[in-house]
Design a protein around this motif. Structure first.
Motif, mmCIF file in Angstrom:
data_model
loop_
_atom_site.group_PDB
_atom_site.id
_atom_site.type_symbol
_atom_site.label_atom_id
_atom_site.label_comp_id
_atom_site.label_asym_id
_atom_site.label_seq_id
_atom_site.Cartn_x
_atom_site.Cartn_y
_atom_site.Cartn_z
ATOM 1 N N GLU A 88 9.479 7.391 -2.093
ATOM 2 C CA GLU A 88 9.967 6.651 -0.945
ATOM 3 C C GLU A 88 9.278 7.236 0.289
ATOM 4 O O GLU A 88 9.170 8.457 0.423
ATOM 5 C CB GLU A 88 11.485 6.754 -0.830
ATOM 6 N N VAL A 89 8.825 6.368 1.189
ATOM 7 C CA VAL A 89 7.953 6.793 2.284
ATOM 8 C C VAL A 89 8.496 6.309 3.626
ATOM 9 O O VAL A 89 8.887 5.145 3.771
ATOM 10 C CB VAL A 89 6.517 6.246 2.095
ATOM 11 N N LEU A 90 8.508 7.216 4.589
ATOM 12 C CA LEU A 90 8.748 6.859 5.983
ATOM 13 C C LEU A 90 7.419 6.950 6.720
ATOM 14 O O LEU A 90 6.768 8.000 6.700
ATOM 15 C CB LEU A 90 9.762 7.806 6.627
ATOM 16 N N LEU A 91 7.034 5.870 7.385
ATOM 17 C CA LEU A 91 5.829 5.876 8.199
ATOM 18 C C LEU A 91 6.193 6.285 9.623
ATOM 19 O O LEU A 91 7.168 5.789 10.195
ATOM 20 C CB LEU A 91 5.200 4.485 8.234
ATOM 21 N N ILE A 92 5.408 7.203 10.194
ATOM 22 C CA ILE A 92 5.566 7.579 11.602
ATOM 23 C C ILE A 92 4.303 7.148 12.328
ATOM 24 O O ILE A 92 3.205 7.599 12.002
ATOM 25 C CB ILE A 92 5.794 9.091 11.773
ATOM 26 N N ALA A 93 4.465 6.246 13.296
ATOM 27 C CA ALA A 93 3.323 5.687 14.023
ATOM 28 C C ALA A 93 3.295 6.221 15.442
ATOM 29 O O ALA A 93 4.276 6.102 16.177
ATOM 30 C CB ALA A 93 3.419 4.161 14.040
ATOM 31 N N HIS A 94 2.168 6.781 15.833
ATOM 32 C CA HIS A 94 1.993 7.259 17.207
ATOM 33 C C HIS A 94 0.919 6.437 17.900
ATOM 34 O O HIS A 94 -0.154 6.182 17.348
ATOM 35 C CB HIS A 94 1.585 8.740 17.208
ATOM 36 N N SER A 95 1.213 5.996 19.110
ATOM 37 C CA SER A 95 0.245 5.316 19.973
ATOM 38 C C SER A 95 -0.377 4.109 19.270
ATOM 39 O O SER A 95 0.344 3.222 18.827
ATOM 40 C CB SER A 95 -0.805 6.327 20.440
ATOM 41 N N SER A 96 -1.709 4.060 19.110
ATOM 42 C CA SER A 96 -2.328 2.903 18.461
ATOM 43 C C SER A 96 -1.995 2.826 16.978
ATOM 44 O O SER A 96 -2.277 1.800 16.332
ATOM 45 C CB SER A 96 -3.849 2.933 18.651
ATOM 46 N N GLY A 97 -1.368 3.860 16.443
ATOM 47 C CA GLY A 97 -0.826 3.770 15.082
ATOM 48 C C GLY A 97 0.227 2.688 14.968
ATOM 49 O O GLY A 97 0.602 2.282 13.864
ATOM 50 N N GLY A 98 0.701 2.180 16.141
ATOM 51 C CA GLY A 98 1.641 1.078 16.159
ATOM 52 C C GLY A 98 1.038 -0.242 15.712
ATOM 53 O O GLY A 98 1.769 -1.215 15.498
ATOM 54 N N TRP A 99 -0.275 -0.306 15.572
ATOM 55 C CA TRP A 99 -0.926 -1.441 14.905
ATOM 56 C C TRP A 99 -1.160 -1.116 13.441
ATOM 57 O O TRP A 99 -0.830 -1.901 12.560
ATOM 58 C CB TRP A 99 -2.268 -1.760 15.583
ATOM 59 N N THR A 100 -1.684 0.063 13.180
ATOM 60 C CA THR A 100 -2.116 0.421 11.831
ATOM 61 C C THR A 100 -0.947 0.522 10.854
ATOM 62 O O THR A 100 -1.037 0.044 9.713
ATOM 63 C CB THR A 100 -2.873 1.759 11.868
ATOM 64 N N ALA A 101 0.157 1.143 11.282
ATOM 65 C CA ALA A 101 1.283 1.351 10.365
ATOM 66 C C ALA A 101 1.923 0.039 9.908
ATOM 67 O O ALA A 101 2.074 -0.185 8.704
ATOM 68 C CB ALA A 101 2.312 2.274 11.009
ATOM 69 N N PRO A 102 2.307 -0.855 10.831
ATOM 70 C CA PRO A 102 2.882 -2.114 10.349
ATOM 71 C C PRO A 102 1.880 -2.987 9.593
ATOM 72 O O PRO A 102 2.258 -3.694 8.649
ATOM 73 C CB PRO A 102 3.374 -2.808 11.628
ATOM 74 N N GLU A 103 0.601 -2.946 9.971
ATOM 75 C CA GLU A 103 -0.406 -3.714 9.234
ATOM 76 C C GLU A 103 -0.502 -3.224 7.788
ATOM 77 O O GLU A 103 -0.741 -4.022 6.861
ATOM 78 C CB GLU A 103 -1.759 -3.590 9.930
ATOM 79 N N SER A 104 -0.298 -1.928 7.576
ATOM 80 C CA SER A 104 -0.410 -1.345 6.238
ATOM 81 C C SER A 104 0.842 -1.561 5.387
ATOM 82 O O SER A 104 0.791 -1.397 4.159
ATOM 83 C CB SER A 104 -0.668 0.166 6.350
ATOM 84 N N SER A 105 1.946 -1.925 6.034
ATOM 85 C CA SER A 105 3.239 -1.998 5.342
ATOM 86 C C SER A 105 3.444 -3.357 4.684
ATOM 87 O O SER A 105 4.391 -4.097 5.005
ATOM 88 C CB SER A 105 4.374 -1.709 6.329
ATOM 89 N N VAL A 106 2.576 -3.680 3.751
ATOM 90 C CA VAL A 106 2.655 -4.981 3.089
ATOM 91 C C VAL A 106 3.906 -5.059 2.218
ATOM 92 O O VAL A 106 4.473 -4.041 1.809
ATOM 93 C CB VAL A 106 1.396 -5.254 2.249
ATOM 94 N N LEU A 107 4.334 -6.281 1.933
ATOM 95 C CA LEU A 107 5.600 -6.511 1.246
ATOM 96 C C LEU A 107 5.672 -5.797 -0.097
ATOM 97 O O LEU A 107 6.714 -5.242 -0.464
ATOM 98 C CB LEU A 107 5.806 -8.016 1.053
ATOM 99 N N SER A 108 4.568 -5.764 -0.837
ATOM 100 C CA SER A 108 4.582 -5.166 -2.174
ATOM 101 C C SER A 108 4.814 -3.662 -2.145
ATOM 102 O O SER A 108 5.096 -3.050 -3.188
ATOM 103 C CB SER A 108 3.259 -5.459 -2.891
ATOM 104 N N LEU A 109 4.699 -3.039 -0.946
ATOM 105 C CA LEU A 109 4.913 -1.600 -0.820
ATOM 106 C C LEU A 109 6.246 -1.263 -0.156
ATOM 107 O O LEU A 109 6.570 -0.093 0.002
ATOM 108 C CB LEU A 109 3.766 -0.972 -0.020
#
Length: 277
Positions: A88-109
């Motif tokens: 189980e994973v918690l993503l922590i997004a900083h600054s421009s990571g606010g694009w990368t983290a949600p883009e990476s969080s596809v439904l299958s994951l």
């Protein structure tokens, strides 16, 4: 209950070393933490000679990385942690990571979707620290250029980055803009760790991530890069899509995970408890 694995999605100009104090405290709190170096902040992809970085080279000399490549790095790591290790994973997004983290969080994951298929592991939530949260169809650059409601048309925007001939940008005064609330010697050291950043024009394709994934946001009250009003604007963007954002106020600047490290860890811990309750 076992604590989730944490994946930190770092911001532009950053290397994982800048997050070392934050990572250490998270590890001391019992978390396994990953923070991979992303291509758009990696000197080996940004300049012809990483040992002597000079950003004033002719445009077109290098094929500069895109933020979509950053997302591919994070998604590859997530697939390893989730599909193979059942974490189980918690993503922590900083600054421009606010694009990368949600883009990476596809439904299958995502954990909720995987549970319906009797699969273990998955992303349990997204924790943001001064993040430029992107909406589907937008880029980091287009989001960063937005003005919060109530901003005057003639109000000047602080220019904290330098544009080079290569079309990459750097932050020459990182101590002033990013590390102003940490001790001077540390601030200078972190300044030397900063790299560069191409214009981040990749458009977000993960259309319904905010409708499905729990979100928390640490608002950095002394931020000189993203105003409190800007951060509140992106929180509102998410909430208008149907997800109530768990808000944590932090008396720190853009790098609050350095100046208010324990406060940031406490906020992560609180969010995790709520997710696992």
């Amino acid at each position: 209950m076992p604590k989730p694995t944490i994946v930190i999605v770092h911001g532009s100009y950053h290397t994982p070393y800048i997050y070392a104090p934050f990572i250490t405290l998270l590890q001391n709190a019992g978390y396994v933490v990953h923070c991979p170096q992303l291509p758009t902040a990696d000197l080996k992809y940004l300049v012809p000679d990483p040992s002597h970085p000079d950003f004033d080279y002719k445009p077109g000399t290098l094929q500069q990385p895109t933020q979509a490549e950053d997302a591919a790095v994070i998604q590859s790591l997530l697939k390893t942690l989730i599909d193979y290790q059942k974490k189980e994973v918690l993503l922590i997004a900083h600054s421009s990571g606010g694009w990368t983290a949600p883009e990476s969080s596809v439904l299958s994951l995502q954990k909720a979707a995987r549970s319906k298929d009797d699969k273990q592991g998955g992303i349990i939530g997204l924790f943001c620290i001064a993040a430029i949260l992107a909406m589907p169809g937008s880029s980091t650059t287009s989001n960063f250029g937005r003005k919060p409601p109530g901003t005057r048309d003639d109000e000047e925007v602080a220019v904290w980055f330098k544009l080079h001939k290569s079309n990459c940008t750097t932050v020459p005064e990182g101590v002033r803009w990013l590390f102003h609330d940490v001790p001077e010697e540390e601030a200078q050291r972190y300044q030397r760790m900063l790299t560069g950043c191409p214009f981040l024009m990749s458009e977000m394709t993960n259309a319904d991530v905010y409708e499905r994934l729990p979100v928390a946001y640490a608002v950095t009250l002394r931020d000189r890069v993203l105003s409190v009003e800007y951060q509140e604007m992106v929180i509102k963007d998410v909430e208008e899509r149907g997800t109530k954002v768990e808000r944590y106020d932090v008396e720190g600047g853009h790098e609050a995970f350095l100046s208010q490290t324990q406060r940031c860890v406490d906020a992560v811990e609180d969010f995790v408890r709520k997710l696992l309750a």
